[in-house]
Write a protein that holds these residues in place. Structure first.
Motif, PDB file in Angstrom:
ATOM      1  N   TRP A 177     -34.482   6.186 104.235  1.00 42.03           N
ATOM      2  CA  TRP A 177     -33.726   5.912 103.009  1.00 42.03           C
ATOM      3  C   TRP A 177     -32.283   5.554 103.363  1.00 42.03           C
ATOM      4  O   TRP A 177     -31.622   6.272 104.108  1.00 42.03           O
ATOM      5  CB  TRP A 177     -33.741   7.132 102.099  1.00 42.03           C
ATOM      6  CG  TRP A 177     -32.997   6.911 100.812  1.00 42.03           C
ATOM      7  CD1 TRP A 177     -31.706   7.222 100.544  1.00 42.03           C
ATOM      8  CD2 TRP A 177     -33.528   6.308  99.628  1.00 42.03           C
ATOM      9  NE1 TRP A 177     -31.372   6.841  99.265  1.00 42.03           N
ATOM     10  CE2 TRP A 177     -32.471   6.272  98.667  1.00 42.03           C
ATOM     11  CE3 TRP A 177     -34.765   5.776  99.280  1.00 42.03           C
ATOM     12  CZ2 TRP A 177     -32.643   5.751  97.393  1.00 42.03           C
ATOM     13  CZ3 TRP A 177     -34.924   5.250  98.001  1.00 42.03           C
ATOM     14  CH2 TRP A 177     -33.885   5.239  97.077  1.00 42.03           C
ATOM     15  N   THR A 183     -32.204   2.340  98.884  1.00 44.47           N
ATOM     16  CA  THR A 183     -33.573   1.852  98.893  1.00 44.47           C
ATOM     17  C   THR A 183     -34.299   2.362 100.119  1.00 44.47           C
ATOM     18  O   THR A 183     -33.668   2.765 101.109  1.00 44.47           O
ATOM     19  CB  THR A 183     -33.607   0.303  98.882  1.00 44.47           C
ATOM     20  OG1 THR A 183     -34.980  -0.138  98.835  1.00 44.47           O
ATOM     21  CG2 THR A 183     -32.944  -0.282 100.117  1.00 44.47           C
ATOM     22  N   GLN A 359     -43.646   6.070  97.249  1.00 49.15           N
ATOM     23  CA  GLN A 359     -43.469   4.649  97.541  1.00 49.15           C
ATOM     24  C   GLN A 359     -44.830   3.963  97.634  1.00 49.15           C
ATOM     25  O   GLN A 359     -45.874   4.619  97.703  1.00 49.15           O
ATOM     26  CB  GLN A 359     -42.721   4.475  98.870  1.00 49.15           C
ATOM     27  CG  GLN A 359     -41.347   5.106  98.941  1.00 49.15           C
ATOM     28  CD  GLN A 359     -40.288   4.358  98.163  1.00 49.15           C
ATOM     29  OE1 GLN A 359     -40.462   3.200  97.786  1.00 49.15           O
ATOM     30  NE2 GLN A 359     -39.157   5.029  97.905  1.00 49.15           N
ATOM     31  N   ARG A 405     -39.189  -1.398  97.540  1.00 51.98           N
ATOM     32  CA  ARG A 405     -37.753  -1.306  97.734  1.00 51.98           C
ATOM     33  C   ARG A 405     -37.084  -1.051  96.381  1.00 51.98           C
ATOM     34  O   ARG A 405     -37.427  -1.695  95.380  1.00 51.98           O
ATOM     35  CB  ARG A 405     -37.185  -2.611  98.329  1.00 51.98           C
ATOM     36  CG  ARG A 405     -37.720  -2.939  99.703  1.00 51.98           C
ATOM     37  CD  ARG A 405     -37.195  -1.977 100.766  1.00 51.98           C
ATOM     38  NE  ARG A 405     -37.690  -2.307 102.087  1.00 51.98           N
ATOM     39  CZ  ARG A 405     -38.835  -1.847 102.589  1.00 51.98           C
ATOM     40  NH1 ARG A 405     -39.594  -1.028 101.876  1.00 51.98           N
ATOM     41  NH2 ARG A 405     -39.223  -2.175 103.799  1.00 51.98           N
ATOM     42  N   GLN A 406     -36.101  -0.173  96.380  1.00 52.23           N
ATOM     43  CA  GLN A 406     -35.426   0.185  95.140  1.00 52.23           C
ATOM     44  C   GLN A 406     -34.227  -0.755  94.942  1.00 52.23           C
ATOM     45  O   GLN A 406     -33.068  -0.356  95.004  1.00 52.23           O
ATOM     46  CB  GLN A 406     -34.992   1.655  95.171  1.00 52.23           C
ATOM     47  CG  GLN A 406     -36.161   2.634  95.112  1.00 52.23           C
ATOM     48  CD  GLN A 406     -37.113   2.558  96.306  1.00 52.23           C
ATOM     49  OE1 GLN A 406     -36.684   2.627  97.458  1.00 52.23           O
ATOM     50  NE2 GLN A 406     -38.405   2.415  96.043  1.00 52.23           N
ATOM     51  N   LEU A 407     -34.554  -2.015  94.726  1.00 54.07           N
ATOM     52  CA  LEU A 407     -33.544  -3.059  94.576  1.00 54.07           C
ATOM     53  C   LEU A 407     -33.764  -3.807  93.264  1.00 54.07           C
ATOM     54  O   LEU A 407     -34.808  -3.678  92.622  1.00 54.07           O
ATOM     55  CB  LEU A 407     -33.625  -4.053  95.743  1.00 54.07           C
ATOM     56  CG  LEU A 407     -33.468  -3.508  97.162  1.00 54.07           C
ATOM     57  CD1 LEU A 407     -33.829  -4.585  98.175  1.00 54.07           C
ATOM     58  CD2 LEU A 407     -32.043  -3.032  97.393  1.00 54.07           C
ATOM     59  N   ASP A 447     -39.497  -1.303  91.018  1.00 51.40           N
ATOM     60  CA  ASP A 447     -39.200  -1.646  92.406  1.00 51.40           C
ATOM     61  C   ASP A 447     -39.586  -3.087  92.721  1.00 51.40           C
ATOM     62  O   ASP A 447     -40.373  -3.721  92.006  1.00 51.40           O
ATOM     63  CB  ASP A 447     -39.936  -0.710  93.363  1.00 51.40           C
ATOM     64  CG  ASP A 447     -39.384   0.708  93.322  1.00 51.40           C
ATOM     65  OD1 ASP A 447     -38.338   0.911  92.675  1.00 51.40           O
ATOM     66  OD2 ASP A 447     -40.009   1.598  93.924  1.00 51.40           O
TER      67      ASP A 447
END
Length: 893
Positions: A177, A183, A359, A405-407, A447
């Motif tokens: 992380w 992310t 995830q 991905r946390q974008l 995500d």
């Protein structure tokens, strides 16, 4: 006469020819089912800014490959494109916002994506322009972006197919992380750096007792997430403690002591704190022992509510305060210096935080197995071969790939969660209702996918997959994947896995890996060191062809390349050498036609029909045929750097320094036959050989030469669609090569002697040449020897006529002749005797070595007959040389 400016000015011709090639449609191949195409897909640069020198290397190598195959007459496709580069682009856009005092949260997701698209479109435009500036002969009608409609549909299709096969799953696992990018990262996106840290020995009080169990850790701040202390079951020191509990300091939580084989008894005290939510090994231990996961950090690496009194502190600030409190409570036994590796985000360089997180993952082992087989069975070849082992090592130990991905920027995961029934709908096209209960209360996963997921589909998504397009049917599988060795795992391995999975066929049959670019001292280029070369600035100063040549000549696959001012200047000097040679030749053609009232057709008769060729003409034709043969083989073997170097050596040395200089003498004397047909023929073929490496100068010059080749309608309109030269073995002439090699050796040896003896450049010196069977050939070159070595008078005699000379003289014993330079003021008799004695001894040693080898039965039986014969010939020549050296020494005596 075709006008050729005195000086080569690259800026005046480069855009002209690139625009012409584009206008003529030379970069766009026609689909011809009867012929197999050659296909190369460009590794898409990230839309994070402009191209750097590494991109210039990639572009140059690929353009060399593509232009060569196009000149071989193959339908040739090179698809250009760019990558949306999820994390990298988001970081760049956030940096741009920061300059305005804003964050992404200040402007919101919708506005942020608008800004990101504006950035990406501008960057994409700049990158495409720079590729064109470098001469990239891509098919721009097929240019792609990973977020375009077609590739985006391919991404959703691949995801859904893998999900339906059970190869994509959602689970809680330890991931990397990045607190800065906030992310998850895949293992390949983490750069491990050596850290000079500390090892903290902490006392954990035993429950129901007065003793302690001491554990060693590099991260004391994470003990809030401990759910056990583990020891190795074979470690007798702690056997009686297994099953008991300890009390976590500060927060007084009770945790068990367990036994697990993962514990290394030699590390620290042999007792290991188990923090399953923040360490991959600890996570696996927890899975085996059903231990709970306690996450102690927020997304920004500040401590959360599970850290008790330290809630809200930044992780390293928390560490300092925890250590201080443990000291105060006498629970810190000691601190030792400790060196270890820690992961950092390869985009922003922030220290990565391992953490348990929910995830999306791909089960990669089922995908890796056919990808391993494709390489092991030879369906795919990796160049250089040494990277095959590296590929196998990684693929055989591959771990599941975290793809979420946390974008905000990227391909949204095509999964919708139903708020009513709780089920997932996984679909290619956006659903309006839940696929299970029909409710319209569905929310898409926020995500996005890892950038490398869409890149892994690049070879087929760019050709229209999953649709059954004409391009996909004809151009897939592709031919070569050319890229840097540093992304063998990031990209190449994943393309092989996904290509096989999606299409059932390998995505390409050859992987060519180039090295990294370093400065002229072998140092890594970086802005901090101030040794970065901007390709645009290099082009403006040296020209595109010079830059391309500097990046490729004398390089090899998989090896790093040192590039500096010297290489760039060498490239520019070579372009100028070629330009000046062409200018001289074409001016000479017109001068001869005007002065002698002859046509080009009659001149060319001298080469093509029955008039006997002079020895130097036979020599240049033979050398040229050898070159074509060698270059063709080198190109087929992907040795592009060596091919460029051999063309360079031929043009600079054999053609310009020798043949043209000898031809100048003939032209001044107006001797017949004229050397002009050979000059033009050699120049034209050399230009075609060199075109893939230096496209602009060769096109400009070839257009000047073109009118002299044959009838206008029988030759192509551009060099880039002319046929690559084919060797003519009938022109190979060992006799001419032997004779001219000897003439060149004579001239060189005299020039060297003049330099060593400090003879003025304008002074003529006397000389004699003594030869055996080469005598008539050398005699025919008397004018060349006189002129180029400044020798007059010059006597060329039979070796049998050699008599002792009472005058002091310098004797040069060459491979097949002896050169004598009589001059009382030019030679030191004692020094000359010392030199010849030394050479005599060295020759004897070589004879002894060869003689031993040729008496060795093992060598005679195992070596190829041609090798044995070559060694025998070498021995005969050395013995002849020794005889001549002995004669010269006896004359000195």
């Amino acid at each position: 006469m075709p006008e050729i400016p005195k000086a080569y000015e690259p800026g005046k011709i480069e855009k002209k020819w690139y625009d012409s090639w584009l206008e003529q449609g030379y970069f766009t191949p026609k689909i011809d089912p009867k012929r197999k195409p050659f296909v190369l897909i460009m590794p898409p640069p990230n839309v994070t800014g402009e191209l750097h020198l590494g991109h210039a290397l990639t572009t140059t190598l690929e353009d060399i490959i593509v232009r060569w195959h196009r000149m071989k007459g193959e339908p040739t496709l090179w698809i250009p494109g760019t990558d949306h580069a999820g994390i990298a682009t988001q970081v760049v856009v956030e940096q741009q916002l920061a300059k305005q005092g804003l964050t992404k949260k200040d402007i919101g997701k919708e506005e942020f994506l608008k800004v990101a698209w504006e950035w990406a479109n501008e960057s994409r435009k700049a990158i495409n322009h720079q590729h064109q500036m470098l001469g990239a002969s891509c098919d721009w009608t097929r240019e792609c972006f990973t977020l375009d409609k077609g590739p985006s549909r391919a991404v959703r299709t691949a995801f859904v197919r893998l999900y339906n096969k059970g190869l994509i799953y959602r689970g809680e696992r330890i991931i990397n992380w990045c607190p800065r990018c906030q992310t998850a990262l895949s293992d390949l996106e983490v750069e491990h750096k050596d850290i000079s840290g500390q090892l903290y020995y902490i006392r954990y009080p035993l429950a129901n007792g007065d003793d302690f169990l001491t554990v060693a850790t590099t991260r004391p701040e994470t003990f809030f997430g401990d759910t056990a202390v583990a020891v190795n079951p074979e470690d007798k020191r702690y056997g009686n403690l297994v099953g008991r509990d300890v009390i976590l300091p500060i927060i007084d939580r009770k945790i068990p002591i367990i036994a697990d084989g993962a514990v290394d008894p030699s590390f620290g005290t042999g007792a290991l704190k188990i923090t399953p939510a923040h360490d991959p090994v600890d996570f696996e231990v927890a899975q085996r022992h059903n231990l709970p996961l306690v996450n102690i950090m927020n997304h920004d690496a500040t401590m959360n509510e599970n850290a008790g009194p330290y809630r809200g502190l930044e992780r390293f600030t928390c560490r300092d305060k925890v250590v201080a409190e443990l000291k105060g409570k006498h629970l810190l036994e000691r601190i030792e210096p400790y060196f270890y590796k820690v992961g950092h985000c390869n985009r922003c360089q922030t220290m990565v935080e391992p953490r348990a997180s929910l995830q999306w993952f791909i089960r990669t082992k089922p995908l890796a197995e056919p990808a391993i087989k494709a390489v092991s069975e030879g369906s795919i070849v990796i160049i250089p071969e040494r990277f095959t082992k590296v590929y196998f090592d990684w693929m055989e130990n591959i771990r599941d790939w975290c793809i979420s991905r946390q974008l905000w920027w990227g391909h949204r995961i095509p999964v919708w969660y139903c708020q009513k029934c709780g089920n997932l709908t996984v679909a290619i096209d956006e659903p309006s209702v839940c696929g299970h209960c029909g409710s319209n209360q569905i929310i898409q996963d926020p995500d996005v996918l890892d950038t490398w997921f869409s890149s892994a589909l690049w070879t087929h998504s760019t050709l229209g997959w999953p649709e059954d397009t004409e391009d996909f049917d004809y151009f897939y599988p592709t031919s070569v994947m050319e890229t840097g060795y540093d992304i063998l795992f990031f990209w190449v391995a994943r393309m092989i896995m996904m290509g096989l999975e999606d299409t059932g066929e390998i995505p390409f049959d050859t992987v060519y890996l180039h090295g990294l670019i370093r400065d002229e001292n072998g140092e890594k280029m970086s802005k901090l060191r101030g040794n970065v070369i901007n390709p645009v600035e290099a082009v403006n100063k040296y020209g595109i062809d010079a830059l391309r040549f500097a990046l490729t000549a004398d390089t090899s696959a998989g090896n790093d390349i040192n590039v500096g001012k010297g290489r760039l200047e060498s490239g520019r000097n070579f372009v100028n050498k070629l330009w000046n040679a062409a200018r001289f030749i074409l001016q000479s053609v017109d001068a001869e036609k005007a002065g002698r009232a002859v046509t080009w057709a009659s001149l060319i008769t001298d080469r093509e029909f029955d008039r006997p060729w002079r020895i130097e003409d036979r020599w240049i034709e033979s050398k040229l045929s050898h070159l074509i043969h060698n270059v063709t083989k080198l190109m087929e073997d992907s040795q592009f750097g060596e091919a460029a170097q051999q063309i360079y050596d031929f043009i600079w040395s054999q053609f310009c320094d020798w043949y043209i200089e000898i031809a100048k003498i003939r032209l001044r004397d107006q001797s017949t036959p004229s050397p002009l047909p050979f000059l033009v023929n050699t120049l034209e073929i050399s230009l075609r050989l060199m075109h893939p490496f230096m496209p602009f100068a060769t096109e400009e010059l070839w257009q000047k030469v073109r009118q002299y080749l044959s009838a206008e309608g029988q030759i192509p309109a551009s060099i880039m669609i002319a046929h690559y030269p084919i060797a003519d073995d009938n022109l190979i002439d060992p006799e001419a090569e032997r004779a001219m090699d000897s003439v060149i050796e004579i001239i060189r040896s005299i020039r060297n002697a003049r330099t060593q003896q400090k003879v003025r450049a304008d002074k003529w010196i006397e000389g004699q040449v003594y030869a055996d069977d080469l005598l008539p050939y050398i005699a025919a070159q008397a004018k060349a020897i006189k002129t180029l070595a400044r020798v007059h008078p010059l006597a060329i005699l039979d070796r049998q006529e050699r008599k002792p000379d009472e005058r002091e003289a310098l004797a040069l014993v060459l491979k097949e002749v002896v050169v004598v330079l009589p001059s009382a003021g030019m030679v030191d008799r004692f020094g000359e005797k010392q030199r010849l004695t030394k050479e005599n001894e060295a020759t004897k040693a070589m004879i002894a070595q060869l003689d031993t080898r040729l008496r060795d039965n093992d060598f005679l039986t195992k070596a190829a007959p041609a090798i044995v014969e070559k060694e025998k010939q070498k021995l005969r020549l050395l013995k002849d040389k020794l005889e001549r050296l002995s004669l010269e020494l006896s004359q000195l005596d």
